[in-house]
Design an enzyme around this catalytic site. Structure first.
Site, PDB file in Angstrom:
ATOM      1  N   ARG A  67      21.379   3.180   0.397  1.00 33.60           N
ATOM      2  CA  ARG A  67      20.279   2.442   0.879  1.00 33.60           C
ATOM      3  C   ARG A  67      20.838   2.020   2.439  1.00 33.60           C
ATOM      4  O   ARG A  67      20.542   0.719   2.588  1.00 33.60           O
ATOM      5  CB  ARG A  67      20.179   1.257   0.071  1.00 33.60           C
ATOM      6  CG  ARG A  67      19.453   1.470  -1.399  1.00 33.60           C
ATOM      7  CD  ARG A  67      17.980   1.874  -1.273  1.00 33.60           C
ATOM      8  NE  ARG A  67      17.207   1.857  -2.534  1.00 33.60           N
ATOM      9  CZ  ARG A  67      16.355   0.957  -2.713  1.00 33.60           C
ATOM     10  NH1 ARG A  67      16.101  -0.112  -1.859  1.00 33.60           N
ATOM     11  NH2 ARG A  67      15.722   1.120  -3.946  1.00 33.60           N
ATOM     12  N   ARG A 107      16.945  -2.907   5.221  1.00 30.70           N
ATOM     13  CA  ARG A 107      16.676  -4.131   5.750  1.00 30.70           C
ATOM     14  C   ARG A 107      17.823  -5.056   6.155  1.00 30.70           C
ATOM     15  O   ARG A 107      17.597  -5.999   6.917  1.00 30.70           O
ATOM     16  CB  ARG A 107      15.984  -5.118   4.838  1.00 30.70           C
ATOM     17  CG  ARG A 107      14.484  -4.713   4.616  1.00 30.70           C
ATOM     18  CD  ARG A 107      13.910  -5.201   3.367  1.00 30.70           C
ATOM     19  NE  ARG A 107      14.621  -4.594   2.384  1.00 30.70           N
ATOM     20  CZ  ARG A 107      14.269  -4.830   0.938  1.00 30.70           C
ATOM     21  NH1 ARG A 107      13.350  -5.616   0.758  1.00 30.70           N
ATOM     22  NH2 ARG A 107      15.126  -4.484   0.106  1.00 30.70           N
ATOM     23  N   ARG A 161      10.344  -2.148  10.873  1.00 29.68           N
ATOM     24  CA  ARG A 161       9.534  -2.515   9.933  1.00 29.68           C
ATOM     25  C   ARG A 161       8.489  -3.674  10.214  1.00 29.68           C
ATOM     26  O   ARG A 161       7.511  -3.714   9.369  1.00 29.68           O
ATOM     27  CB  ARG A 161      10.533  -3.060   8.670  1.00 29.68           C
ATOM     28  CG  ARG A 161      10.032  -3.296   7.343  1.00 29.68           C
ATOM     29  CD  ARG A 161       9.440  -2.301   6.680  1.00 29.68           C
ATOM     30  NE  ARG A 161       9.255  -2.732   5.473  1.00 29.68           N
ATOM     31  CZ  ARG A 161       8.117  -3.509   5.030  1.00 29.68           C
ATOM     32  NH1 ARG A 161       7.351  -3.485   6.085  1.00 29.68           N
ATOM     33  NH2 ARG A 161       7.858  -3.995   3.932  1.00 29.68           N
ATOM     34  N   ASP A 164      11.594   7.588  -0.308  1.00 31.55           N
ATOM     35  CA  ASP A 164      11.568   6.636  -1.595  1.00 31.55           C
ATOM     36  C   ASP A 164      11.581   7.581  -2.710  1.00 31.55           C
ATOM     37  O   ASP A 164      10.933   8.628  -2.799  1.00 31.55           O
ATOM     38  CB  ASP A 164      10.596   5.582  -1.741  1.00 31.55           C
ATOM     39  CG  ASP A 164      11.193   4.522  -2.556  1.00 31.55           C
ATOM     40  OD1 ASP A 164      11.912   3.660  -2.450  1.00 31.55           O
ATOM     41  OD2 ASP A 164      10.592   4.592  -3.933  1.00 31.55           O
ATOM     42  N   TYR A 167       9.124   3.879 -13.674  1.00 30.38           N
ATOM     43  CA  TYR A 167       8.177   3.092 -13.042  1.00 30.38           C
ATOM     44  C   TYR A 167       6.791   3.417 -13.442  1.00 30.38           C
ATOM     45  O   TYR A 167       5.846   2.648 -13.279  1.00 30.38           O
ATOM     46  CB  TYR A 167       8.758   3.593 -11.668  1.00 30.38           C
ATOM     47  CG  TYR A 167       9.759   2.845 -11.000  1.00 30.38           C
ATOM     48  CD1 TYR A 167       9.619   1.388 -10.535  1.00 30.38           C
ATOM     49  CD2 TYR A 167      11.082   3.251 -10.931  1.00 30.38           C
ATOM     50  CE1 TYR A 167      10.529   0.745 -10.084  1.00 30.38           C
ATOM     51  CE2 TYR A 167      11.989   2.422 -10.431  1.00 30.38           C
ATOM     52  CZ  TYR A 167      11.949   1.001 -10.119  1.00 30.38           C
ATOM     53  OH  TYR A 167      12.771   0.369  -9.592  1.00 30.38           O
TER      54      TYR A 167
HETATM   55  O1  CP3 Z   1      19.532   5.395   0.812  1.00 33.39           O
HETATM   56  C1  CP3 Z   1      18.644   5.102   1.819  1.00 33.39           C
HETATM   57  O2  CP3 Z   1      18.909   4.693   2.997  1.00 33.39           O
HETATM   58  C2  CP3 Z   1      17.549   6.047   1.935  1.00 33.39           C
HETATM   59  C3  CP3 Z   1      16.268   5.339   1.491  1.00 33.39           C
HETATM   60  C4  CP3 Z   1      16.072   5.156   0.238  1.00 33.39           C
HETATM   61  C5  CP3 Z   1      14.904   3.950  -0.317  1.00 33.39           C
HETATM   62  N1  CP3 Z   1      14.856   4.071  -1.404  1.00 33.39           N
HETATM   63  C6  CP3 Z   1      14.351   3.380   0.796  1.00 33.39           C
HETATM   64  C7  CP3 Z   1      13.707   1.918   0.329  1.00 33.39           C
HETATM   65  C8  CP3 Z   1      16.255   5.475  -1.286  1.00 33.39           C
HETATM   66  C9  CP3 Z   1      17.635   6.589  -1.378  1.00 33.39           C
HETATM   67  C10 CP3 Z   1      15.450   4.881  -2.092  1.00 33.39           C
HETATM   68  C11 CP3 Z   1      15.694   5.221  -3.716  1.00 33.39           C
HETATM   69  C12 CP3 Z   1      15.068   4.518  -4.560  1.00 33.39           C
HETATM   70  N2  CP3 Z   1      13.947   3.714  -4.371  1.00 33.39           N
HETATM   71  C13 CP3 Z   1      15.684   4.238  -5.983  1.00 33.39           C
HETATM   72  C14 CP3 Z   1      16.954   4.594  -6.335  1.00 33.39           C
HETATM   73  C15 CP3 Z   1      18.129   3.982  -5.879  1.00 33.39           C
HETATM   74  C16 CP3 Z   1      18.407   2.478  -6.331  1.00 33.39           C
HETATM   75  O3  CP3 Z   1      18.280   1.779  -5.537  1.00 33.39           O
HETATM   76  O4  CP3 Z   1      18.496   2.209  -7.619  1.00 33.39           O
HETATM   77  C17 CP3 Z   1      14.647   3.240  -6.543  1.00 33.39           C
HETATM   78  C18 CP3 Z   1      14.871   2.698  -7.819  1.00 33.39           C
HETATM   79  C19 CP3 Z   1      13.492   3.205  -5.716  1.00 33.39           C
HETATM   80  C20 CP3 Z   1      12.366   2.257  -5.814  1.00 33.39           C
HETATM   81  C21 CP3 Z   1      12.335   1.310  -4.967  1.00 33.39           C
HETATM   82  N3  CP3 Z   1      11.788   1.228  -3.729  1.00 33.39           N
HETATM   83  C22 CP3 Z   1      12.452  -0.028  -5.004  1.00 33.39           C
HETATM   84  C23 CP3 Z   1      13.086  -0.921  -6.310  1.00 33.39           C
HETATM   85  C24 CP3 Z   1      11.999  -0.918  -4.211  1.00 33.39           C
HETATM   86  C25 CP3 Z   1      12.015  -2.308  -3.645  1.00 33.39           C
HETATM   87  C26 CP3 Z   1      13.347  -2.873  -3.699  1.00 33.39           C
HETATM   88  C27 CP3 Z   1      13.789  -2.966  -2.269  1.00 33.39           C
HETATM   89  O5  CP3 Z   1      14.949  -2.789  -2.113  1.00 33.39           O
HETATM   90  O6  CP3 Z   1      13.031  -3.800  -1.777  1.00 33.39           O
HETATM   91  C28 CP3 Z   1      11.770   0.206  -3.224  1.00 33.39           C
HETATM   92  C29 CP3 Z   1      11.324  -0.248  -1.716  1.00 33.39           C
HETATM   93  C30 CP3 Z   1      12.333   0.402  -0.480  1.00 33.39           C
HETATM   94  N4  CP3 Z   1      12.906   1.790  -0.629  1.00 33.39           N
HETATM   95  C31 CP3 Z   1      12.695  -0.210   0.524  1.00 33.39           C
HETATM   96  C32 CP3 Z   1      13.660   0.722   1.074  1.00 33.39           C
HETATM   97  C33 CP3 Z   1      14.399   0.442   2.528  1.00 33.39           C
HETATM   98  C34 CP3 Z   1      12.387  -1.535   0.920  1.00 33.39           C
HETATM   99  C35 CP3 Z   1      11.046  -1.348   1.731  1.00 33.39           C
HETATM  100  C36 CP3 Z   1      11.006  -2.395   2.914  1.00 33.39           C
HETATM  101  O7  CP3 Z   1      11.495  -2.255   3.857  1.00 33.39           O
HETATM  102  O8  CP3 Z   1      10.361  -3.556   2.489  1.00 33.39           O
END
Ligand code: CP3
Length: 356
Positions: A27, A31, A40, A76, A153
């Site tokens: 990640r 943010r 964003r 994502d 999910y």
């Molecule tokens: O690693 C990276 O920088 C690449 C981008 C990436 C995102 N999501 C961006 C994201 C990756 C590899 C993921 C994978 C992901 N997404 C997983 C597996 C990894 C983990 O963390 O367990 C899962 C379970 C998701 C599902 C998901 N997407 C969740 C649970 C959330 C909300 C939680 C959060 O962090 O806000 C997202 C949204 C998300 N995916 C964001 C980002 C940067 C936040 C969105 C925003 O900017 O508001």
């Protein structure tokens, strides 16, 4: 193809000698970076994912700002179910939501068969654009969610505390669950193959929710489908990383699943895992993401503990044990990268003197 200026990450995935331990952060595009938040503010998350120019820009940010040894494509895991026809929303402060979660066989039958070159072209375009713009500075990682984590999910509809919907599903409708998991495994494999074809240098499978299953259920509902994906990959030398959170008990099996690298959460001891699985796979991890709330001295101490625990030799990629938290000071992330780069050299001395 661009020749890589910094191939350390790929070399470590293949357990080849390196002069220091490479590091990237799960990640890392997100943010905690003010530069991410500035973009964003103007676009919602899914628009960012679906606009290759923005996705490429955000993918490269952590390479420029915190100096990591690999980039991971900004996207994502939930773009797969969305592309199969489920309406996805990422709600501010709440996370992902599917308003019509899967409930029965007709919901599963109505999922579209995924054609990544059509339905997820925006990711593939982002991969090729990033490759062009990153110009061989570091490798680019593609990724997908494991079938189990995606199905969690898709059935829960959102993040969950006790996962009762998905558990009801596997205990009452195991055949249906297997039908959906098979479909997801085929889709994920096609999707990873398309990312590799578009230029991804490595791929990671995220099994974030594998650890909510009992040991037998993990094997039946998660591991089997990770194996299926890896089996269906068409790759030359591109490494595969499997990150399965909370899997203490299946490490040996996981290490034999055909992945080059096993990603570990922070509850495990790298050295002990290395002893247990021998030379089957490289290991990635595993600093507690919350350690970045600590002082620089504490971060350094914890980092050295992990390097020391893995010990000398090849096959370690430094990472956090899960994603970086959004309220971490980016200066601390940058410091972690610097400390890993400096402190890890002494664990690779043997190789340098051998080659001298
Ligand atoms: O690693 C990276 O920088 C690449 C981008 C990436 C995102 N999501 C961006 C994201 C990756 C590899 C993921 C994978 C992901 N997404 C997983 C597996 C990894 C983990 O963390 O367990 C899962 C379970 C998701 C599902 C998901 N997407 C969740 C649970 C959330 C909300 C939680 C959060 O962090 O806000 C997202 C949204 C998300 N995916 C964001 C980002 C940067 C936040 C969105 C925003 O900017 O508001």
């Amino acid at each position: 193809m661009n020749k890589l200026k910094n191939p350390l990450f790929l070399q470590a995935c293949k357990r080849k000698p390196v002069e220091r331990t490479p590091i990237w952060i799960m990640r890392q595009a997100g943010r905690y970076l003010p530069e991410y938040r500035a973009i964003r503010e103007k676009y919602d998350f899914l628009t960012m994912c679906k606009t290759p120019e923005i996705a490429a820009q955000v993918t490269i940010q952590p390479v420029d700002i915190i100096d990591v040894d690999a980039a991971i494509i900004f996207s994502d895991i939930l773009v797969i179910p969305e592309a199969m026809g489920m309406k996805l929303e990422i709600e501010e402060g709440k996370g992902p939501i599917f308003h019509n979660p899967l409930k029965n066989e007709s919901d599963i039958d109505s999922l579209k068969c995924l054609d990544p070159f059509k339905d997820l072209k925006f990711v593939l375009d982002a991969v090729s654009l990033t490759k062009k713009e990153i110009n061989g500075r570091v490798p680019l990682i593609g990724f997908c969610g494991s079938p189990w984590t995606l199905l969690t999910y898709m059935v829960e509809g959102k993040g969950s505390k006790n996962f009762s919907e998905i558990k009801k599903f596997i205990y009452n409708e195991p055949k249906l669950a297997h039908k959906a998991l098979n479909l997801l495994a085929d889709s994920a494999a096609d999707y990873l193959n398309a990312q590799i074809e578009s230029g991804a240098d490595a791929v990671q499978i995220f099994d974030t929710w594998g650890g909510i299953l009992s040991q037998d259920d993990f094997e039946e509902f998660s591991l089997l489908y990770i194996l299926k994906i890896i089996d269906e990959l068409k790759r030359k030398d591109e490494p595969v990383i499997v990150f399965a959170k909370g899997i203490h008990y299946k490490l040996r099996k996981l290490a034999k699943c055909g992945a080059d690298v096993i990603g570990l959460d922070w509850t495990m001891d790298l050295g002990k895992v290395r002893n247990k699985i021998g030379d089957d796979s490289a290991l990635q991890g595993n600093l507690d993401p919350s350690a970045l709330y600590g002082s620089k001295e504490k971060i350094k101490e914890e980092t050295i503990k992990i390097l020391e625990s893995f010990g000398e030799g090849n096959g370690h990629i430094f990472n956090l044990g899960h994603g970086i938290l959004p309220d971490v000071d980016p200066g601390k992330a940058k410091y972690l990268v610097k400390v890993v780069k400096e402190e890890s050299k002494r664990y690779h001395k043997q190789k340098i003197s051998m080659n001298a």
